[in-house]
Every structure is written in structure tokens, then in C-alpha cells.
Design a protein around this motif. Sequence first.
Motif, PDB file in Angstrom:
ATOM      1  N   ILE A   1      73.680  41.557  29.267  1.00  0.00           N
ATOM      2  CA  ILE A   1      72.482  40.944  28.709  1.00  0.00           C
ATOM      3  C   ILE A   1      72.691  40.786  27.135  1.00  0.00           C
ATOM      4  N   GLY A   2      73.808  41.185  26.638  1.00  0.00           N
ATOM      5  CA  GLY A   2      73.957  40.948  25.023  1.00  0.00           C
ATOM      6  C   GLY A   2      75.510  40.707  24.914  1.00  0.00           C
ATOM      7  N   GLY A   3      76.273  40.581  23.483  1.00  0.00           N
ATOM      8  CA  GLY A   3      77.362  40.454  23.613  1.00  0.00           C
ATOM      9  C   GLY A   3      78.494  41.171  24.176  1.00  0.00           C
ATOM     10  N   ASP A   4      78.363  42.616  23.896  1.00  0.00           N
ATOM     11  CA  ASP A   4      79.052  43.444  24.704  1.00  0.00           C
ATOM     12  C   ASP A   4      78.119  44.540  25.537  1.00  0.00           C
ATOM     13  N   GLU A   5      76.983  44.029  25.852  1.00  0.00           N
ATOM     14  CA  GLU A   5      76.120  45.110  26.692  1.00  0.00           C
ATOM     15  C   GLU A   5      75.745  44.558  27.898  1.00  0.00           C
ATOM     16  N   PHE A   6      75.995  45.647  28.961  1.00  0.00           N
ATOM     17  CA  PHE A   6      75.694  45.347  30.418  1.00  0.00           C
ATOM     18  C   PHE A   6      74.718  46.639  30.940  1.00  0.00           C
ATOM     19  N   VAL A   7      73.963  45.753  32.036  1.00  0.00           N
ATOM     20  CA  VAL A   7      73.000  46.706  32.732  1.00  0.00           C
ATOM     21  C   VAL A   7      73.177  46.557  34.247  1.00  0.00           C
ATOM     22  N   VAL A   8      73.250  47.829  34.758  1.00  0.00           N
ATOM     23  CA  VAL A   8      73.499  47.932  36.074  1.00  0.00           C
ATOM     24  C   VAL A   8      72.186  48.603  36.789  1.00  0.00           C
ATOM     25  N   VAL A   9      71.777  48.105  37.875  1.00  0.00           N
ATOM     26  CA  VAL A   9      70.640  48.431  38.474  1.00  0.00           C
ATOM     27  C   VAL A   9      71.229  48.998  39.937  1.00  0.00           C
ATOM     28  N   VAL A  10      70.851  50.304  40.150  1.00  0.00           N
ATOM     29  CA  VAL A  10      71.756  50.846  41.323  1.00  0.00           C
ATOM     30  C   VAL A  10      70.300  50.936  42.284  1.00  0.00           C
ATOM     31  N   THR A  11      70.450  50.482  43.617  1.00  0.00           N
ATOM     32  CA  THR A  11      69.281  50.490  44.316  1.00  0.00           C
ATOM     33  C   THR A  11      69.910  51.810  45.346  1.00  0.00           C
ATOM     34  N   GLY A  12      68.664  52.486  46.067  1.00  0.00           N
ATOM     35  CA  GLY A  12      69.056  53.495  46.840  1.00  0.00           C
ATOM     36  C   GLY A  12      69.851  54.399  46.038  1.00  0.00           C
ATOM     37  N   ALA A  13      69.382  54.936  44.690  1.00  0.00           N
ATOM     38  CA  ALA A  13      70.163  55.614  43.890  1.00  0.00           C
ATOM     39  C   ALA A  13      70.261  56.670  44.348  1.00  0.00           C
ATOM     40  N   PRO A  14      71.682  57.300  44.145  1.00  0.00           N
ATOM     41  CA  PRO A  14      72.074  58.753  44.825  1.00  0.00           C
ATOM     42  C   PRO A  14      71.632  59.783  43.793  1.00  0.00           C
ATOM     43  N   GLY A  15      72.005  60.789  43.775  1.00  0.00           N
ATOM     44  CA  GLY A  15      71.730  62.142  43.157  1.00  0.00           C
ATOM     45  C   GLY A  15      72.360  62.056  41.791  1.00  0.00           C
ATOM     46  N   ALA A  16      71.847  63.059  40.882  1.00  0.00           N
ATOM     47  CA  ALA A  16      72.539  62.964  39.473  1.00  0.00           C
ATOM     48  C   ALA A  16      74.019  63.303  39.712  1.00  0.00           C
ATOM     49  N   ALA A  17      74.689  64.141  40.536  1.00  0.00           N
ATOM     50  CA  ALA A  17      76.037  64.279  40.409  1.00  0.00           C
ATOM     51  C   ALA A  17      76.637  63.276  40.860  1.00  0.00           C
ATOM     52  N   GLU A  18      76.241  62.185  41.830  1.00  0.00           N
ATOM     53  CA  GLU A  18      77.002  60.924  42.344  1.00  0.00           C
ATOM     54  C   GLU A  18      76.948  59.803  41.182  1.00  0.00           C
ATOM     55  N   LEU A  19      75.511  59.775  40.368  1.00  0.00           N
ATOM     56  CA  LEU A  19      75.537  58.886  39.560  1.00  0.00           C
ATOM     57  C   LEU A  19      76.330  59.346  38.168  1.00  0.00           C
ATOM     58  N   ALA A  20      76.538  60.621  38.083  1.00  0.00           N
ATOM     59  CA  ALA A  20      77.563  61.152  37.094  1.00  0.00           C
ATOM     60  C   ALA A  20      79.017  60.578  37.368  1.00  0.00           C
ATOM     61  N   ALA A  21      79.414  61.206  38.728  1.00  0.00           N
ATOM     62  CA  ALA A  21      80.658  60.405  39.098  1.00  0.00           C
ATOM     63  C   ALA A  21      81.024  59.241  38.848  1.00  0.00           C
ATOM     64  N   LEU A  22      79.916  58.208  39.160  1.00  0.00           N
ATOM     65  CA  LEU A  22      80.126  56.942  38.946  1.00  0.00           C
ATOM     66  C   LEU A  22      80.501  56.388  37.512  1.00  0.00           C
ATOM     67  N   CYS A  23      79.669  57.199  36.581  1.00  0.00           N
ATOM     68  CA  CYS A  23      79.900  56.927  35.157  1.00  0.00           C
ATOM     69  C   CYS A  23      81.277  57.448  34.842  1.00  0.00           C
ATOM     70  N   ASP A  24      81.722  58.336  35.373  1.00  0.00           N
ATOM     71  CA  ASP A  24      82.899  58.894  34.906  1.00  0.00           C
ATOM     72  C   ASP A  24      83.953  57.971  35.411  1.00  0.00           C
ATOM     73  N   ARG A  25      83.820  57.497  36.514  1.00  0.00           N
ATOM     74  CA  ARG A  25      84.858  56.264  37.128  1.00  0.00           C
ATOM     75  C   ARG A  25      84.807  55.197  36.195  1.00  0.00           C
ATOM     76  N   ILE A  26      83.644  54.684  36.017  1.00  0.00           N
ATOM     77  CA  ILE A  26      83.430  53.567  34.990  1.00  0.00           C
ATOM     78  C   ILE A  26      84.310  53.597  33.539  1.00  0.00           C
ATOM     79  N   ILE A  27      83.895  54.930  32.829  1.00  0.00           N
ATOM     80  CA  ILE A  27      84.469  54.994  31.702  1.00  0.00           C
ATOM     81  C   ILE A  27      85.947  55.386  31.744  1.00  0.00           C
ATOM     82  N   ALA A  28      86.500  55.941  32.946  1.00  0.00           N
ATOM     83  CA  ALA A  28      88.038  56.242  32.986  1.00  0.00           C
ATOM     84  C   ALA A  28      88.728  54.690  33.240  1.00  0.00           C
TER      85      ALA A  28
END
Length: 590
Positions: A240-267
Amino acid sequence: MGLYEREQDLEKLSRRLDLALDSYRCGMWEADLDSNVTYWDERMHQLYGLVYTDGATNEATWLNALHPDDRGSALSAVNTAIGARETYVHQARVVLTEGAVRHIRSVGKLHVSPEGRRKLVGIALDVTDDVVMTEQLRAAKAMADAKNAELEQARIRIEHNSLHDPLTGLGNRRMLDKALERLTGQNTDALQSIAILHIDLDRFKQINDTLGHAAGDAMLVHASEILRSNMAPGDMVARIGGDEFVVVVTGAPGAAELAALCDRIIAEMRQPVDYNGFPCRFGVSIGVAVARQAHADARKLLVNADMALYRAKENGRNRYQFFTQMLQAEVVTAKRVADEILEGIERDEFVPWYQPQFDASTLALSGVEALIRWRHPRQGILTPDKFLAIADELNVTAALDRLVLEKSLADQMRWAAAGLRVPKISVNVSAKRLQDERLLASLEGLSIVPGQISFELVESIFLDESDDIVTANIEGIKKLGIDIEIDDFGTGHTSIVSLLKIKPKRLKIDRQLVVPVLGARTEQALIRSIIDIARSLGIETVAEGVETMAHAEMLGILGCDLLQGYAFSKPLSAENFLAFATDRGLRLAS
């Protein structure tokens, strides 16, 4: 009625029949099935290209006159009609002696006399014209279908391009907006299972500044591939911008799984990426917002994710942050920045910086673009991306535009006094300012030499017939001797119709098209097309984002008029620009 009168009537009826048969190019035939003798009239012989003698013919003569591929079906149709006592209908091709083909349609019926003799009687019609017309119509329809298919493919491509980022192939802001609007409009509990990740690359600007925009683009593509690989099939990823991205997660899992997804992307984002032998390292900050109630506003969810992203950056970057109600305090922070902007205007902290533009043929200085900067008392020089959005919300962009214009005119006079002549200055003007009824009145008090100033429309322009104020302002601006330039041409909503309506002095070709021009024939052809369109309308072209002198040479070959980019100079303060231009002039003179 006497015999004579009946004979006269019969003869008259016969003449009418002959006339009708002649008019419709029909022939009559009669086959005696018991004696195997067939009689054709003269018209039948003419239709089949045969010489008439006594009218008697046979099955072999008939079949030999037909196209070899049609003989079997013709004979089968006759035998079937006789056996089933049905009407005989068949169409076949007749090959004439000169090689021409005639299409004959035959219709007959079985008659049985009181004595039991069987005759098949019928007519034959020349339907060649109908067949030819049918074939022509079929060919025309096939051509129309092909054209429609081509147009549909073009429509699909255009729609795809309008919804996708050309660099990464991800969805763009428009696609995201449509998705959020669709989700918001659903009258279900679906939003309870939706999460939004707002992702921003860290240290991306340093890569751009040190290795150039090509390296930056390579990193954006790399980042998009990481995001794709970590998303489920039903999720959506958008740039959506120069270095900005947006992800829309459907059937969103719980907070722990979302946190694991973020950790994986960051790593994965932290892993070094090789670019022409240089290891590029960048991180990523992520803001996460999850819908917890039915009928939530998905667009508000994006705002919440943006707040969370802001906090993640404040907390040291390269991390993720979930949105909480405590983050509503970010609104207070935004208000603080807004207050600082208003104070900065009063304290004269906003100044123009200048990026020079050069003639593509001679590389002589042809003008500058004035770019607003904020001399923040604590944060130093700030670029517009740090404050312009809030300034727009404050409705002070018009004041900032006016400030930059007045200071640019003053700087131009100081440069002239120092012996430097700058032919023209381009200043950005917001769409809101174009809609200001007081715009022309605010400009009339300025002493502007025709051609000295250009107003650069920095936002995507789409004018319809209802934009009377904007149209009147543009015409009034021109009468004051101020030129009009269209920025980011080739990526926004500006249409050829808008060009004809606005009649700008110049078009600025967006850097997204300029940067890859060296190795991409598509971009070369597109830029050449833009230049040809502009020339046909009497409009000059400016290429921004010229990274190297190789870019400059290629753009000159393509016919571009003016060049601007890091190959020549970054934006400079008024003092540094004077030193740069003076030094460049001395070097050119030597």
C-alpha cells in the motif's frame, strides 16, 4: 366453363409456375422408383451444369454431378425418405465443369398412384448465395467473437493492473480498500475471524540511499515473496506504500498463532539478501489488529493495525505489536504532532529544498523542483512523509504550498543576485488548494514572470464536468503566467481526456517507469509512447528518478525533454543548491 377456357387457365397457371421457378432458380424432378427412370426439367440440368436433351437421367448421372464427399449422404437421405415415406430434404454441393461449386437444396415427397406405382417428386433450389452469406456471417461472428475475447482479455489485464502493484505483483491499496469495504458490508459474524497485519520495512530508506532505488526495489520484491510464502490461500497481501504492506488473514487463528506468524515473518525478513555482491539487511515492524465483535468496521481495523505498527516502531522496530485499547493514546501523540506543525508554521520552520532538473540534450540546468522540508527543532530536517498527512488533516496544506511558493520566489531572486539564473521553479500544489475559491486572489499579489513558476499537481488528478472551481483555477493560473505540470504520469488516474482538458505545460513520468527503463523493453516502449502522446499535444516531458547517467542517456534517446534524479543531485537546501549549481557551472565552463 368450356374446355378452351380450362386449357387457357391451365396454360396461364403453367406460365406463372415457370416464372416462379425462374425467379427462385428452381428445377423440378421426378423419379419413377419402379422403372428407375428419372426426369429433370431444363432448370434442373442448368442447376447441375448438364446439357438438356430429353429430360431423362439416372442415379449415376446425378451422383457424379455431386461433390464426392456429399454423394454418400445424398443417397442415404433418398433411401431413408423412401423407406420411411418421409419428406426428402437434402443439401449437397454440385461441382461444375469449370471447377466452381454450387450449393443445391433438394426437397421431395413420395407419391403412390392408385395402381401402386411409386414416384418421388420434388424440386431443387440454388441456395449458393445463402450458403455464402451464412459463411460470411459465421466468419464475421468468429471475428467479432475473437475481438470480443481480445477486448475481454484487455479488460481483465487493465482491471488486474488497476488492482495490483506493478513491482511486486501483490494487491495494491485499491484492492485492499475493496476487500475492506466488502468485509465491512457483510451482515454476518465473519469479521470475528479476521486479523489485519500492517507491515513496514525497517532500514529500507538506508538501502535506497546507499545502493540506489534498484536495490530498494529488489528488497521489496524479496519481502513480498516472504509474505506470500507465509500466507494461507484465503489470505490477502497488498503493498500500500513505498515499503508498507498489509496482510488480511481470514479465519484468523488465536493470538498465539498470530504471534508465531509474526515471529516467522520477522525472522525471515532479517536474513541478509545479496544484491550485486552487497549483503542487504533490513528488518520489519508489524502492527496486528483482530476483530473481536460482529459487524466490525474492517477499515477501522486497519487504522487499529496502523496504531499498533506505530507503537512497534516506537518500541525499537523489528518487532510486532498487537493493538489494544491503550494504544488509543496514539491519538494524543498525533495531536501533539499537529500542534507542532501549527507552531512550526508560526515559527517559520518550513522551508523549500530544491532538486535540480536538466535539459536531456545539453545537460544544462533548466530548473528546479521545490520540495517542502520541516526544520524540526528536535528532529532535524523532516521530509513530507513525516508530517504532510497530518498537515492535510489540519487543512494547512494550502498554507504550506503558499509558503513554499513565496520562499522559492525569494530564493530565486537571491540566486540571481549571486549570478545564478534558474529558468523556472516547480512547486507542488495540493488538490485541496486547487479547489480553493480564493486561490487566484492569493496569487495575484505575487510578482511572477511568465514561465518562471510551474504548479506541479502532486496528487492523482481526475477532472469531471462538475469540477468547475478546479477548472476555473487552472485557467486562471495559466493567465497569471504560471505553467501547469502533471506529476507521476503513467501510474495515477490522469487520462488523455484530462490532459486535453488541463492542457499542462509538462508531464512528469513517474520513477516507477523510469528506474527499470535500461533493461526493460516494455518500459522503454511505454515511456516512448508517453513522450509521443505528450509531443502530439505540445507538452514537454520530465523524467524523475534518473538514477544513473546511463538512465539519462537512454531517456534522451527516447526523446525526454528534462531529467531529474540522483544521477545529478539529491534535493538540496537553497544554500547548498547555489553552491552545487555554481560549482557545476564552473566545471561545465572548464
